[in-house]
Write a protein that holds these residues in place. Structure first.
Motif, PDB file in Angstrom:
ATOM      1  N   GLU A  79      -4.011 -71.751  -5.094  1.00 28.28           N
ATOM      2  CA  GLU A  79      -4.810 -72.273  -3.816  1.00 28.28           C
ATOM      3  C   GLU A  79      -5.083 -71.099  -2.919  1.00 28.28           C
ATOM      4  O   GLU A  79      -4.104 -70.164  -2.800  1.00 28.28           O
ATOM      5  N   LYS A  80      -6.030 -71.076  -2.118  1.00 28.22           N
ATOM      6  CA  LYS A  80      -6.354 -70.322  -1.047  1.00 28.22           C
ATOM      7  C   LYS A  80      -6.437 -68.974  -1.491  1.00 28.22           C
ATOM      8  O   LYS A  80      -5.982 -68.061  -0.873  1.00 28.22           O
ATOM      9  N   GLY A  81      -6.822 -68.517  -2.598  1.00 24.18           N
ATOM     10  CA  GLY A  81      -7.198 -67.116  -3.251  1.00 24.18           C
ATOM     11  C   GLY A  81      -5.826 -66.416  -3.599  1.00 24.18           C
ATOM     12  O   GLY A  81      -5.984 -65.324  -3.714  1.00 24.18           O
ATOM     13  N   ARG A  82      -4.744 -67.231  -3.873  1.00 26.97           N
ATOM     14  CA  ARG A  82      -3.575 -66.519  -4.294  1.00 26.97           C
ATOM     15  C   ARG A  82      -3.611 -66.676  -5.899  1.00 26.97           C
ATOM     16  O   ARG A  82      -4.162 -67.166  -6.457  1.00 26.97           O
ATOM     17  N   TYR A  83      -2.573 -65.878  -6.356  1.00 25.84           N
ATOM     18  CA  TYR A  83      -2.460 -65.926  -7.520  1.00 25.84           C
ATOM     19  C   TYR A  83      -0.883 -65.980  -8.038  1.00 25.84           C
ATOM     20  O   TYR A  83       0.076 -65.513  -7.262  1.00 25.84           O
ATOM     21  N   ALA A  84      -0.511 -66.708  -9.255  1.00 19.06           N
ATOM     22  CA  ALA A  84       0.936 -66.869  -9.515  1.00 19.06           C
ATOM     23  C   ALA A  84       1.331 -65.401 -10.186  1.00 19.06           C
ATOM     24  O   ALA A  84       0.632 -64.380 -10.305  1.00 19.06           O
ATOM     25  N   LYS A  85       2.785 -65.121 -10.008  1.00 20.12           N
ATOM     26  CA  LYS A  85       3.303 -64.132 -10.368  1.00 20.12           C
ATOM     27  C   LYS A  85       2.640 -63.864 -11.910  1.00 20.12           C
ATOM     28  O   LYS A  85       2.690 -64.720 -12.650  1.00 20.12           O
ATOM     29  N   PRO A  86       2.342 -62.546 -12.436  1.00 17.02           N
ATOM     30  CA  PRO A  86       1.840 -62.686 -13.609  1.00 17.02           C
ATOM     31  C   PRO A  86       2.743 -62.710 -14.808  1.00 17.02           C
ATOM     32  O   PRO A  86       4.066 -62.279 -14.797  1.00 17.02           O
ATOM     33  N   SER A  87       2.176 -62.979 -15.918  1.00 14.35           N
ATOM     34  CA  SER A  87       2.802 -63.141 -17.273  1.00 14.35           C
ATOM     35  C   SER A  87       2.280 -62.367 -17.942  1.00 14.35           C
ATOM     36  O   SER A  87       1.063 -61.786 -17.869  1.00 14.35           O
ATOM     37  N   VAL A  88       2.904 -61.983 -19.244  1.00  7.72           N
ATOM     38  CA  VAL A  88       2.266 -60.975 -20.219  1.00  7.72           C
ATOM     39  C   VAL A  88       1.610 -61.882 -21.420  1.00  7.72           C
ATOM     40  O   VAL A  88       2.333 -62.597 -22.133  1.00  7.72           O
ATOM     41  N   PHE A  89       0.399 -61.534 -21.351  1.00  6.15           N
ATOM     42  CA  PHE A  89      -0.417 -62.435 -22.413  1.00  6.15           C
ATOM     43  C   PHE A  89      -0.671 -61.881 -23.680  1.00  6.15           C
ATOM     44  O   PHE A  89      -0.260 -62.610 -24.719  1.00  6.15           O
ATOM     45  N   ALA A  90      -0.390 -60.422 -23.593  1.00  2.96           N
ATOM     46  CA  ALA A  90      -0.133 -59.772 -25.072  1.00  2.96           C
ATOM     47  C   ALA A  90       0.582 -58.369 -24.848  1.00  2.96           C
ATOM     48  O   ALA A  90       0.160 -57.831 -23.696  1.00  2.96           O
ATOM     49  N   ASP A  91       1.368 -58.146 -25.847  1.00  4.20           N
ATOM     50  CA  ASP A  91       2.160 -56.588 -25.626  1.00  4.20           C
ATOM     51  C   ASP A  91       1.980 -55.902 -27.161  1.00  4.20           C
ATOM     52  O   ASP A  91       2.589 -56.393 -28.017  1.00  4.20           O
ATOM     53  N   PHE A  92       1.121 -55.083 -27.019  1.00  8.38           N
ATOM     54  CA  PHE A  92       0.924 -54.323 -28.214  1.00  8.38           C
ATOM     55  C   PHE A  92       1.237 -52.699 -27.982  1.00  8.38           C
ATOM     56  O   PHE A  92       0.499 -51.907 -28.532  1.00  8.38           O
ATOM     57  N   ARG A  93       2.146 -52.332 -27.071  1.00 13.55           N
ATOM     58  CA  ARG A  93       2.302 -51.110 -26.791  1.00 13.55           C
ATOM     59  C   ARG A  93       2.903 -50.147 -28.174  1.00 13.55           C
ATOM     60  O   ARG A  93       2.690 -48.938 -27.868  1.00 13.55           O
ATOM     61  N   ASP A  94       3.289 -50.909 -29.148  1.00 17.61           N
ATOM     62  CA  ASP A  94       3.671 -50.166 -30.445  1.00 17.61           C
ATOM     63  C   ASP A  94       2.369 -49.736 -31.075  1.00 17.61           C
ATOM     64  O   ASP A  94       2.495 -48.959 -32.038  1.00 17.61           O
ATOM     65  N   GLN A  95       1.310 -50.207 -30.705  1.00 16.25           N
ATOM     66  CA  GLN A  95       0.124 -49.759 -31.148  1.00 16.25           C
ATOM     67  C   GLN A  95      -0.726 -48.688 -30.519  1.00 16.25           C
ATOM     68  O   GLN A  95      -1.692 -48.323 -31.264  1.00 16.25           O
ATOM     69  N   VAL A  96      -0.505 -48.674 -29.054  1.00 13.98           N
ATOM     70  CA  VAL A  96      -1.306 -47.850 -28.173  1.00 13.98           C
ATOM     71  C   VAL A  96      -0.510 -46.692 -27.826  1.00 13.98           C
ATOM     72  O   VAL A  96       0.415 -46.541 -27.671  1.00 13.98           O
ATOM     73  N   ASN A  97      -1.476 -45.503 -27.864  1.00 21.50           N
ATOM     74  CA  ASN A  97      -1.230 -44.216 -27.620  1.00 21.50           C
ATOM     75  C   ASN A  97      -1.712 -43.985 -26.193  1.00 21.50           C
ATOM     76  O   ASN A  97      -2.878 -43.790 -26.180  1.00 21.50           O
ATOM     77  N   PRO A  98      -1.064 -43.909 -25.097  1.00 18.02           N
ATOM     78  CA  PRO A  98      -1.505 -44.030 -23.817  1.00 18.02           C
ATOM     79  C   PRO A  98      -1.481 -42.427 -23.021  1.00 18.02           C
ATOM     80  O   PRO A  98      -1.804 -42.288 -21.782  1.00 18.02           O
ATOM     81  N   GLU A  99      -1.365 -41.279 -23.987  1.00 17.50           N
ATOM     82  CA  GLU A  99      -1.459 -39.854 -23.452  1.00 17.50           C
ATOM     83  C   GLU A  99      -2.962 -39.755 -22.872  1.00 17.50           C
ATOM     84  O   GLU A  99      -3.580 -40.086 -23.436  1.00 17.50           O
ATOM     85  N   GLY A 100      -2.712 -38.743 -21.908  1.00 15.76           N
ATOM     86  CA  GLY A 100      -4.056 -38.304 -21.437  1.00 15.76           C
ATOM     87  C   GLY A 100      -4.985 -39.440 -20.768  1.00 15.76           C
ATOM     88  O   GLY A 100      -4.590 -40.220 -20.078  1.00 15.76           O
ATOM     89  N   GLU A 101      -6.326 -39.237 -21.254  1.00 16.60           N
ATOM     90  CA  GLU A 101      -7.164 -40.346 -20.880  1.00 16.60           C
ATOM     91  C   GLU A 101      -7.227 -41.434 -22.032  1.00 16.60           C
ATOM     92  O   GLU A 101      -8.090 -42.336 -21.940  1.00 16.60           O
ATOM     93  N   SER A 102      -6.271 -41.539 -22.828  1.00 16.51           N
ATOM     94  CA  SER A 102      -6.096 -42.510 -23.963  1.00 16.51           C
ATOM     95  C   SER A 102      -5.478 -43.770 -23.352  1.00 16.51           C
ATOM     96  O   SER A 102      -4.968 -43.826 -22.100  1.00 16.51           O
ATOM     97  N   GLY A 103      -5.333 -44.914 -24.125  1.00 17.75           N
ATOM     98  CA  GLY A 103      -4.622 -45.940 -23.946  1.00 17.75           C
ATOM     99  C   GLY A 103      -5.487 -47.363 -24.263  1.00 17.75           C
ATOM    100  O   GLY A 103      -6.358 -47.315 -24.796  1.00 17.75           O
ATOM    101  N   LEU A 104      -5.081 -48.543 -23.585  1.00 17.30           N
ATOM    102  CA  LEU A 104      -5.759 -49.651 -23.519  1.00 17.30           C
ATOM    103  C   LEU A 104      -6.640 -49.410 -22.228  1.00 17.30           C
ATOM    104  O   LEU A 104      -6.398 -49.661 -21.247  1.00 17.30           O
ATOM    105  N   LEU A 105      -8.019 -49.414 -22.775  1.00 22.13           N
ATOM    106  CA  LEU A 105      -8.982 -49.073 -21.756  1.00 22.13           C
ATOM    107  C   LEU A 105     -10.058 -50.004 -21.431  1.00 22.13           C
ATOM    108  O   LEU A 105     -10.538 -49.937 -20.342  1.00 22.13           O
ATOM    109  N   GLY A 106     -10.347 -50.967 -22.391  1.00 22.64           N
ATOM    110  CA  GLY A 106     -11.364 -51.872 -21.940  1.00 22.64           C
ATOM    111  C   GLY A 106     -10.959 -53.415 -22.602  1.00 22.64           C
ATOM    112  O   GLY A 106     -10.311 -53.684 -23.210  1.00 22.64           O
ATOM    113  N   ILE A 107     -11.497 -54.359 -21.891  1.00 20.35           N
ATOM    114  CA  ILE A 107     -11.282 -55.559 -22.085  1.00 20.35           C
ATOM    115  C   ILE A 107     -12.580 -56.471 -21.786  1.00 20.35           C
ATOM    116  O   ILE A 107     -13.300 -56.243 -20.719  1.00 20.35           O
ATOM    117  N   ALA A 108     -13.045 -57.648 -22.590  1.00 19.41           N
ATOM    118  CA  ALA A 108     -13.952 -58.397 -22.259  1.00 19.41           C
ATOM    119  C   ALA A 108     -13.825 -59.835 -22.751  1.00 19.41           C
ATOM    120  O   ALA A 108     -13.507 -59.784 -24.113  1.00 19.41           O
TER     121      ALA A 108
END
Length: 385
Positions: free
Chosen positions: A68-97
């Motif tokens: 209510e009133k524009g607040r958000y609940a404490k975040p939960s983790v919807f998905a975790d695939f850090r074992d698949q993602v390489n975040p070096e430099g400009e890389s990483g998890l970059l887009g969502i739609a």
């Protein structure tokens, strides 16, 4: 092909996340609010119920449930695939739609960099929309350029008037000569069938083969088109791109089938593209990042207004879109050339269903535990600055 994901849904009490009291300089009539502080964050999307899905660069998707009133609940983790993602430099998890039919089909799409390629992957949320369902992830397109960690781009979007197609922008992976080449994915904006990742028959370079590279291309000739945006309410025949050049960055309006100019002429091609379907609206020294368009309302006092961030100056600026086809940008006199938001660097900006402008932060590194901010700007109904 499927990618094994380590999926984790955290059970949390609905602790309200209030906006922070941090003072940031905005133009009069607006207020800056902090929602969350944590790992580096890239892209955001919302569903019709107001749930906010936020990508961490290192490879997690956080879910913020509205309260209510524009607040958000404490975040939960919807998905975790850090074992698949390489975040070096400009890389990483970059887009969502989120799929336009997300409320019924529960499908969402992510784009990320792995060790030796980039991938567009479709996920499916569980019936409560709290976590991605294990084993239902599908790779729609893989083998995308990743020889280097730079020039990854990676923004993805749907357009309301084109719900079957997902748009994906790719950097040149530092291979300038490949950007105009329709047989290479480097430096392209793709338009794909969201059900299978194949090319669409009404794409401008369709050659009769839905599996060919050129059949997937919507526009070519980009260097590092970091973020792109459609104008809400307009047809999907043109996009606005925030692009990093080789010493000169630009905001450009690029039409369907256009050559955006990067290639044999380098920055000269970006600044003065030969293809007239590419209009350069603004140039600056690096580094342009986030871009968003407000079609109307408090954020658009005089018609459609474009917002764009320069990471190095830490200024979020804005201009009125004007001219034929909204192919020009004009100053807003009341702003007096002041930044809309000062001393705050962002990498992604988008308007939420509540009308607020949401912003993320990350950095060139993996961006873990570096006190990065998820924030928003809202109209200040109190009338204060």
């Amino acid at each position: 092909m499927k990618v094994p994901l380590l999926l984790l849904a955290l059970v949390v009490a609905p602790i309200p996340v209030r906006a922070g009291d941090v003072k940031k300089a905005t133009l009069p009539g607006f207020r800056y609010e902090e929602i969350h502080s944590g790992n580096g964050m890239t892209a955001i999307d919302f569903d019709a119920a107001g749930r906010m899905f936020v990508c961490e660069k290192q490879g997690r998707i956080l879910l913020f449930e509205p309260r209510e009133k524009g607040r958000y609940a404490k975040p939960s983790v919807f998905a975790d695939f850090r074992d698949q993602v390489n975040p070096e430099g400009e890389s990483g998890l970059l887009g969502i739609a989120l799929d336009p039919g997300f409320a019924k089909n529960r499908r969402l799409y992510v784009f990320y960099t792995a060790d030796d390629e980039q991938r567009l992957v479709r996920l499916t949320a569980d019936k409560d929309f709290k976590a991605a369902v294990p084993g239902q992830e599908v790779v729609l397109l893989d083998g995308l350029p990743r020889q280097f960690t730079n020039h990854k781009a990676g923004d993805i979007h749907f357009h309301p008037a084109d719900p079957r197609a997902i748009y994906l922008v790719l950097g040149d992976d530092t291979k300038r000569e490949f950007a105009p080449d329709l047989e290479r994915y480097h430096g392209k904006l793709l338009r794909l069938d969201s059900s299978n990742g194949k090319g669409l028959r009404d794409n401008p370079f369709f050659d009769g083969d839905v599996n060919s590279i050129r059949s997937r291309v919507w526009a070519k000739g980009f260097r590092n088109p970091y973020r792109f945006v459609f104008v809400p309410g307009k047809s999907p025949d043109a996009v606005y791109v925030s692009e990093n050049g080789d010493g000169t960055d630009r905001i450009a309006r690029v039409e369907r089938g256009a050559d955006a100019g990067w290639g044999r002429h380098g920055d000269k091609g970006l600044i003065n593209p030969e293809d007239k379907r590419t209009s350069v609206l603004y140039t600056t020294k690096p580094c342009l990042t986030s871009i968003a368009v407000a079609p109307k309302g408090p954020f658009a006092p005089s018609g459609p207004v474009l917002y764009a961030q320069n990471w190095f100056t830490k200024d979020l600026m804005r201009w009125k879109l004007a001219g034929k086809g909204l192919s020009e940008m004009a100053a807003i006199p009341a702003d007096n050339a002041r930044p809309f938001l000062a001393d705050h660097a962002t990498v992604h900006a988008t308007f939420g269903p509540d009308g607020a402008l949401y912003l993320t932060q990350t950095y060139y590194s993996e961006s873990k535990g570096n006190n990065h901010k998820l924030s928003r700007i809202v109209p200040d109904v109190s009338g204060g600055e």
